[in-house]
Design an enzyme around this catalytic site. Structure first.
Site, short mmCIF file in Angstrom:
data_model
loop_
_atom_site.label_atom_id
_atom_site.label_comp_id
_atom_site.label_asym_id
_atom_site.label_seq_id
_atom_site.Cartn_x
_atom_site.Cartn_y
_atom_site.Cartn_z
N PRO A 114 0.95 -1.09 0.07
CA PRO A 114 0.00 0.00 0.13
C PRO A 114 0.86 1.13 0.02
O PRO A 114 1.73 1.38 0.58
CB PRO A 114 -0.80 -0.18 1.22
CG PRO A 114 -1.00 -1.61 1.38
CD PRO A 114 0.27 -2.17 0.83
N CYS A 115 0.30 2.28 -0.74
CA CYS A 115 1.37 3.46 -1.12
C CYS A 115 0.90 4.69 -0.30
O CYS A 115 1.35 5.75 -0.26
CB CYS A 115 1.31 3.67 -2.56
SG CYS A 115 -0.59 4.30 -3.04
N GLN A 116 -0.22 4.88 0.55
CA GLN A 116 -0.60 5.77 0.93
C GLN A 116 0.19 6.34 2.13
O GLN A 116 0.23 7.56 2.14
CB GLN A 116 -2.06 5.60 1.77
CG GLN A 116 -3.25 5.13 1.19
CD GLN A 116 -3.23 3.45 1.00
OE1 GLN A 116 -2.41 2.88 0.77
NE2 GLN A 116 -4.38 3.27 0.69
N PHE A 140 3.54 6.78 1.66
CA PHE A 140 4.59 7.52 0.87
C PHE A 140 3.82 8.45 -0.09
O PHE A 140 4.58 9.58 -0.35
CB PHE A 140 4.98 6.72 -0.24
CG PHE A 140 5.89 5.44 0.56
CD1 PHE A 140 6.90 5.50 1.46
CD2 PHE A 140 5.33 4.08 0.52
CE1 PHE A 140 7.61 4.73 2.02
CE2 PHE A 140 5.96 3.06 1.39
CZ PHE A 140 7.03 3.21 1.94
N SER A 141 2.41 8.36 -0.63
CA SER A 141 1.95 9.11 -1.60
C SER A 141 1.68 10.68 -0.90
O SER A 141 1.43 10.70 0.12
CB SER A 141 0.61 8.65 -1.95
OG SER A 141 0.08 9.63 -2.83
#
Length: 357
Positions: A81-83, A85-86
């Site tokens: 999951p990228c949340q 880093f985003s």
């Protein structure tokens, strides 16, 4: 007779990356990619994966999965999951960001257990600039097993691989005992001889009915109708009507200041995507999980006074119409927006096939 290359998909979502590997099979000789297992914590997405690929899926948090029980496989793919880093996740508290950012370690634990021929990590571009990514590289250099892998990485734009959408993703590819040339050769863009023209919104959705055809996702004779209508308020409809093709909230403010929310009227600068209308003859902007809300981005249909439908969003992501999504329309929208575009996955698979075949 083709050699079977088995794959495990971690943080699999609806299976866009796995679908891309399956699509690559049509162009491969001598090997065939075949998914054998997936891990996905979202129940609806996990069911979507199982429905379309017919393999075992662990539908829970990867933290609760014992790595020793992974099946044998030659490839591991997936996108932690990228949340964390985003930039879109910047409002998260430090603890939740840290928890999300640490999920890549569970991915690496799977690599250490399965010892595949190759693995692919997909994430937002920011991941490759993070301290966690530096730790990943350090682990690859210091761990006795992981030192056997050579790797390359970088930012790929899905539009360069036949996706009718500008979508930048960070891709990391590692292969045991083989150098990894980079990047996968772009297939679209009208540049070098042999490249296909860039795909546009018109190419993707131009043959769909202008008017949506259903209120809910529904199966009809094996086809899933996702051309879902919304019922905007009269004020919202008037706002849509004031925005030309390629326009945005600034066009609304010029044409109908009386309909412009104060939060926009008092902010003369900022994103140009909000309340934006797509162009017919350009790729779309990035499709995210709330594409049905024009106030969240450039999601208005190029010529109809409405946001794009689930079917249109799925096509802009290059999911074929035969792909079945499970869940409510909100759950399906989340799966579509979070997915790796299958045609980007196909390009990654074809590139990897040259190294493991």
């Amino acid at each position: 007779m083709s050699r079977t290359i088995r794959s495990i998909d971690l943080f699999a979502g609806a299976g866009g990356l796995s679908l891309g590997f399956d699509l690559a099979n049509d162009e491969l000789e001598g090997i065939r990619f075949e998914p054998v297992f997936a891990v996905e914590h979202d129940p609806a997405a996990a069911l979507t994966y199982k429905t379309n690929f017919g393999v075992g899926v662990y539908d829970g948090d990867i933290e609760g999965f014992d790595p020793i029980t992974y099946p044998e496989a030659e490839i591991i793919v997936g996108g932690p999951p990228c949340q964390g880093f985003s930039p879109l996740g910047r409002d998260r508290d430090d603890q939740s960001r840290a928890e999300l950012n640490a999920l890549w370690e569970h991915y690496l634990a799977a690599v250490e257990q399965v010892e595949p021929l190759a693995f692919v990590i997909e994430n937002v571009p920011e991941f490759q600039k993070s301290a966690e990514f530096e730790e990943l590289l350090r682990r690859l250099a210091s761990h006795p097993l992981l030192r056997e892998y050579s790797y390359s990485y970088g930012i790929l734009n899905a539009v360069d691989y036949g996706v009718p959408q500008s979508r930048r993703r960070g891709i990391f590819m590692a292969v045991r005992g083989r150098e990894v040339p980079w990047p996968p050769p772009p297939t679209h863009g009208g540049g070098p001889i042999g490249q296909e023209p860039t795909q546009t919104v018109r190419d993707a959705i131009g043959n769909l009915p202008p008017k949506p055809t259903t209120d809910q996702p529904v199966l009809k004779d094996g086809y899933q109708d996702l051309h879902i209508r919304r019922n905007p308020r009269p004020t919202s409809l008037e706002r849509y009507q004031a925005i030309p093709e390629g326009g945005n909230r600034f066009d609304l403010q010029r044409a109908r200041p009386d309909l412009t929310p104060a939060c926009w009227a008092n902010k003369p600068t900022g994103t140009t995507d909000v309340m934006g209308r797509l162009w017919w003859d350009r790729p779309s902007f990035t499709i995210r999980t709330e594409f049905y809300k024009p106030e969240k981005g450039r999601y208005l249909h190029p010529s109809e006074d409405r946001p794009i439908t689930h079917r249109e969003a799925a096509r802009l992501q290059t999911f074929p119409d035969a792909f079945i999504f499970e869940g409510t329309k909100i759950e399906i929208a989340r799966q579509i927006g979070n997915a790796v575009p299958p045609l980007l996955g196909k390009a990654i698979a074809l590139h990897l096939a040259k190294l493991v075949g």
